[in-house]
Scaffold this motif. Sequence first.
Motif, PDB file in Angstrom:
ATOM      1  N   HIS A  95      -3.056  -2.997   2.871  1.00  0.00           N
ATOM      2  CA  HIS A  95      -3.054  -1.518   2.154  1.00  0.00           C
ATOM      3  C   HIS A  95      -2.650  -1.872   0.988  1.00  0.00           C
ATOM      4  N   PHE A  96      -2.648  -0.869   0.268  1.00  0.00           N
ATOM      5  CA  PHE A  96      -2.521  -0.956  -1.567  1.00  0.00           C
ATOM      6  C   PHE A  96      -2.074   0.326  -2.205  1.00  0.00           C
ATOM      7  N   GLN A  97      -1.766   0.419  -3.381  1.00  0.00           N
ATOM      8  CA  GLN A  97      -1.494   1.347  -4.151  1.00  0.00           C
ATOM      9  C   GLN A  97      -1.900   1.211  -5.459  1.00  0.00           C
ATOM     10  N   ALA A 105       2.393   0.323 -14.156  1.00  0.00           N
ATOM     11  CA  ALA A 105       2.150   0.930 -15.431  1.00  0.00           C
ATOM     12  C   ALA A 105       0.723   1.480 -15.299  1.00  0.00           C
ATOM     13  N   PRO A 106       0.253   2.213 -16.247  1.00  0.00           N
ATOM     14  CA  PRO A 106      -1.210   2.878 -16.166  1.00  0.00           C
ATOM     15  C   PRO A 106      -2.091   2.154 -15.840  1.00  0.00           C
ATOM     16  N   GLY A 107      -2.797   2.335 -14.701  1.00  0.00           N
ATOM     17  CA  GLY A 107      -3.802   1.674 -14.312  1.00  0.00           C
ATOM     18  C   GLY A 107      -3.401   0.401 -13.186  1.00  0.00           C
ATOM     19  N   GLY A 108      -1.942   0.242 -13.315  1.00  0.00           N
ATOM     20  CA  GLY A 108      -1.158  -0.729 -12.525  1.00  0.00           C
ATOM     21  C   GLY A 108      -1.702  -0.768 -10.903  1.00  0.00           C
ATOM     22  N   GLN A 109      -1.770  -1.859 -10.497  1.00  0.00           N
ATOM     23  CA  GLN A 109      -1.844  -1.764  -8.817  1.00  0.00           C
ATOM     24  C   GLN A 109      -0.928  -2.927  -8.076  1.00  0.00           C
ATOM     25  N   ASN A 110      -0.496  -2.177  -6.877  1.00  0.00           N
ATOM     26  CA  ASN A 110       0.229  -2.907  -5.995  1.00  0.00           C
ATOM     27  C   ASN A 110      -1.021  -3.622  -5.023  1.00  0.00           C
ATOM     28  N   PRO A 111      -1.615  -4.879  -5.315  1.00  0.00           N
ATOM     29  CA  PRO A 111      -2.792  -5.320  -4.416  1.00  0.00           C
ATOM     30  C   PRO A 111      -2.722  -5.353  -3.126  1.00  0.00           C
ATOM     31  N   PRO A 112      -3.764  -5.278  -2.672  1.00  0.00           N
ATOM     32  CA  PRO A 112      -3.949  -5.417  -0.928  1.00  0.00           C
ATOM     33  C   PRO A 112      -3.174  -6.509  -0.271  1.00  0.00           C
ATOM     34  N   HIS A 113      -2.371  -6.097   0.373  1.00  0.00           N
ATOM     35  CA  HIS A 113      -1.326  -6.736   1.230  1.00  0.00           C
ATOM     36  C   HIS A 113      -1.043  -6.328   2.402  1.00  0.00           C
ATOM     37  N   THR A 114      -0.193  -7.072   3.175  1.00  0.00           N
ATOM     38  CA  THR A 114       0.185  -6.734   4.758  1.00  0.00           C
ATOM     39  C   THR A 114       1.807  -6.915   4.807  1.00  0.00           C
ATOM     40  N   HIS A 115       2.357  -6.239   5.577  1.00  0.00           N
ATOM     41  CA  HIS A 115       3.924  -6.436   5.972  1.00  0.00           C
ATOM     42  C   HIS A 115       3.758  -6.694   7.485  1.00  0.00           C
ATOM     43  N   PRO A 116       4.006  -8.115   7.793  1.00  0.00           N
ATOM     44  CA  PRO A 116       3.677  -8.298   9.373  1.00  0.00           C
ATOM     45  C   PRO A 116       4.908  -7.894  10.196  1.00  0.00           C
ATOM     46  N   ARG A 117       6.061  -7.591   9.527  1.00  0.00           N
ATOM     47  CA  ARG A 117       7.028  -7.171  10.651  1.00  0.00           C
ATOM     48  C   ARG A 117       7.623  -5.812  10.419  1.00  0.00           C
ATOM     49  N   ALA A 118       6.907  -4.950   9.570  1.00  0.00           N
ATOM     50  CA  ALA A 118       7.376  -3.693   9.394  1.00  0.00           C
ATOM     51  C   ALA A 118       6.266  -2.466   8.948  1.00  0.00           C
ATOM     52  N   PHE A 132       3.749   8.973   2.332  1.00  0.00           N
ATOM     53  CA  PHE A 132       2.523   8.295   2.703  1.00  0.00           C
ATOM     54  C   PHE A 132       3.189   7.235   3.568  1.00  0.00           C
ATOM     55  N   VAL A 133       2.562   6.933   4.639  1.00  0.00           N
ATOM     56  CA  VAL A 133       2.902   5.636   5.644  1.00  0.00           C
ATOM     57  C   VAL A 133       1.734   4.763   5.710  1.00  0.00           C
ATOM     58  N   PHE A 134       2.202   3.527   5.932  1.00  0.00           N
ATOM     59  CA  PHE A 134       1.350   2.408   5.970  1.00  0.00           C
ATOM     60  C   PHE A 134       1.929   1.585   7.338  1.00  0.00           C
ATOM     61  N   PRO A 135       0.807   1.780   8.284  1.00  0.00           N
ATOM     62  CA  PRO A 135       1.361   1.310   9.651  1.00  0.00           C
ATOM     63  C   PRO A 135       1.604  -0.238   9.514  1.00  0.00           C
ATOM     64  N   ARG A 136       2.342  -0.989  10.399  1.00  0.00           N
ATOM     65  CA  ARG A 136       2.771  -2.113  10.562  1.00  0.00           C
ATOM     66  C   ARG A 136       1.492  -3.161  10.460  1.00  0.00           C
ATOM     67  N   GLY A 137       1.419  -4.238   9.726  1.00  0.00           N
ATOM     68  CA  GLY A 137       0.470  -5.573   9.807  1.00  0.00           C
ATOM     69  C   GLY A 137      -0.846  -4.998   9.130  1.00  0.00           C
ATOM     70  N   LEU A 138      -1.184  -3.539   8.835  1.00  0.00           N
ATOM     71  CA  LEU A 138      -2.545  -3.478   8.443  1.00  0.00           C
ATOM     72  C   LEU A 138      -2.451  -3.467   6.770  1.00  0.00           C
TER      73      LEU A 138
END
Length: 218
Positions: free
Chosen positions: A155-157, A101-114, A147-153
Amino acid sequence: MARIQLYVAAACAVVLALAGPTLAGDPDMLQDVCVADYASPIKINGFPCKANISADDFFFPGLRNPGNTNNPAGSVVTAANVEKFPGVNTLGVSIARIDYAPGGQNPPHTHPRATEIIFVLEGTLEVGFITTANKLFTKIVNKGDVFVFPRGLVHFQQNRGHGPAAVVAAFNSQLQGTQAIAMTLFGAMPPVSSDILAKAFRIDNREVDAIKAKFAPK
């Protein structure tokens, strides 16, 4: 001395051989296809193979339409991973649609396997990741950008536009795993002790408890 050097070399070779498979997102497949059998009582690393398969097992229509972003984060992830898309079992890939949504966020998180790579379908987003040296890499991305996010780090949008935004996210794992930082720490069950979080974040226990209340199960 020569024998010791030989033993050291052999030990290094064993370590490298064992570490090699861990560099891949998922283990290599051993047959053409292995459609996930959700009904099987057998528990393995992944899912057992289903005996009778069809083209429908390799088809997923769930990313066609925007998801419902009416939630505190203002975003929603619609995943096409092995838990919902049986045909990707053992293939080492999955995909998702993320709507904001406008102003929406995918909060800081990690993907340990990808590793994750996104393609912007619409809108303007601020995206970024943080390295283990606490270096932030951030960028404003628009429709058509990648854009790419390295595995395990971590990240957010975040949607920086005035209208809705959406991306397609791809992963080099059939089930990338996701740990949202705030939810993991403040919404864990059983809960992490408040004094541990208070010391880690340099706040007092009352503040920790107030934050925990925001992440309590509804």
